[in-house]
Design an enzyme around this catalytic site. Structure first.
Site, PDB file in Angstrom:
ATOM      1  N   ALA A   1      16.250   3.490   5.343  1.00  0.00           N
ATOM      2  CA  ALA A   1      16.754   4.155   6.476  1.00  0.00           C
ATOM      3  C   ALA A   1      17.788   3.646   6.860  1.00  0.00           C
ATOM      4  CB  ALA A   1      15.658   4.016   7.468  1.00  0.00           C
ATOM      5  N   LYS A   2      18.360   2.485   6.656  1.00  0.00           N
ATOM      6  CA  LYS A   2      19.722   1.771   6.925  1.00  0.00           C
ATOM      7  C   LYS A   2      19.886   1.754   8.374  1.00  0.00           C
ATOM      8  CE  LYS A   2      21.866   2.437   2.450  1.00  0.00           C
ATOM      9  NZ  LYS A   2      20.571   3.101   1.668  1.00  0.00           N
ATOM     10  N   ARG A   3      19.060   1.363   9.265  1.00  0.00           N
ATOM     11  CA  ARG A   3      19.109   1.367  10.633  1.00  0.00           C
ATOM     12  C   ARG A   3      20.084   0.273  11.161  1.00  0.00           C
ATOM     13  NH1 ARG A   3      17.601   6.524  10.402  1.00  0.00           N
ATOM     14  NH2 ARG A   3      15.400   7.018  10.669  1.00  0.00           N
TER      15      ARG A   3
END
Length: 269
Positions: free
Chosen positions: A92-94
């Protein structure tokens, strides 16, 4: 079982393949589109075919968020197919300001129940701290990615002569108090991997970029074996899940991951 323990367990079994479930309605076998839930049925077949041989599964949120509410339901149901002893990664590359990250972390780790997540570090440690507070999870922080644009920022040279991605590796090592940190290091950067692997300390490593992006599974494994190191997984998506547009796609996925595991056994045995 802690997330890194799941990873080490599979590595000890000489399993290093992370199956990327980048499930695209435009790429799955056409016959599935007549099913009530085609993406879910596709995922079920892939997991059933590969779970005996996989070290992890990575669900790329973009492919599911694009489907709206239905996509989030598919994530939930797909996770139910995956055995409890196999690492699950939310790609999700938060990474955002504290209270926002708290909600992102709660969503991924508590609502969905993932073992791990991908994060970007460019807003600093405080943007990642809510994820790091989950001691039993794994946080794969982007260091050097496999895309051509990595040169724009990640390979910028700092005043001390090091690259920005090297600074990220160093900081992530400092943050790894609970052994719940890892890095994302693109498999396409083989020379950089050889140069920097000794700086990884006990960080877990997720390596995307094998297959369609040009990285070599065998070459990556040889680098880690040469350093007598495990605690890593190599993500492969298209090279496993899209080998056929016919009903044999699951069988071919199984054969491919078995082939990759045989390569691993030859290198590490």
């Amino acid at each position: 079982m802690k997330a890194f323990e799941k990873l080490l367990l599979k590595n000890d079994e000489l399993k290093f393949v992370c199956v990327g479930l980048d499930s695209d309605p435009n790429k799955i076998p056409g016959y599935l589109l007549s099913q009530k839930e085609p993406i879910l049925e596709f995922n079920r077949n892939i997991v059933e075919a590969t779970k005996e041989f996989a070290a992890a599964y990575k669900i790329n949120f973009a492919f599911y968020e694009a489907l709206g509410q239905k996509g989030f339901e598919i994530i939930d149901k797909t996770l139910e197919f995956i055995p409890d002893d196999i690492l699950t990664i939310a790609d999700a590359k938060r990474g955002d300001i504290g209270n926002t990250s708290e909600m992102y972390a709660k969503s991924v780790f508590e609502h969905f129940g993932f073992d791990a997540i991908t994060l970007h570090p460019y807003m600093g440690k405080d943007s990642l701290q809510p994820f790091l507070n989950y001691k039993d999870k794994l946080n794969f922080i982007l260091a050097l990615t496999s895309n051509p644009g990595s040169i724009d920022f990640e390979k910028q040279i700092l005043k001390d002569g090091t690259f920005l991605y090297q600074r990220i590796i160093s900081l992530t090592t400092d943050w790894n108090i609970f052994r719940n940190c890892g890095i994302v290091f693109g498999a396409t950067n083989l020379d950089e991997l050889k140069t920097n692997i000794n700086s990884f300390s006990d960080l877990s490593v997720l390596l995307p970029g094998v297959g369609a992006q040009g990285g070599s599974f065998e070459d990556v494994l040889k680098v880690f074996h040469g350093q007598n190191r495990k605690n890593f997984i190599v993500n492969i998506s298209r090279g496993i899940i899209y080998l056929s547009s016919e009903k044999d796609f699951g069988q071919l996925a199984e054969k491919e991951i078995q082939r990759l595991n045989e390569i691993a056994k030859q290198i590490f045995s």
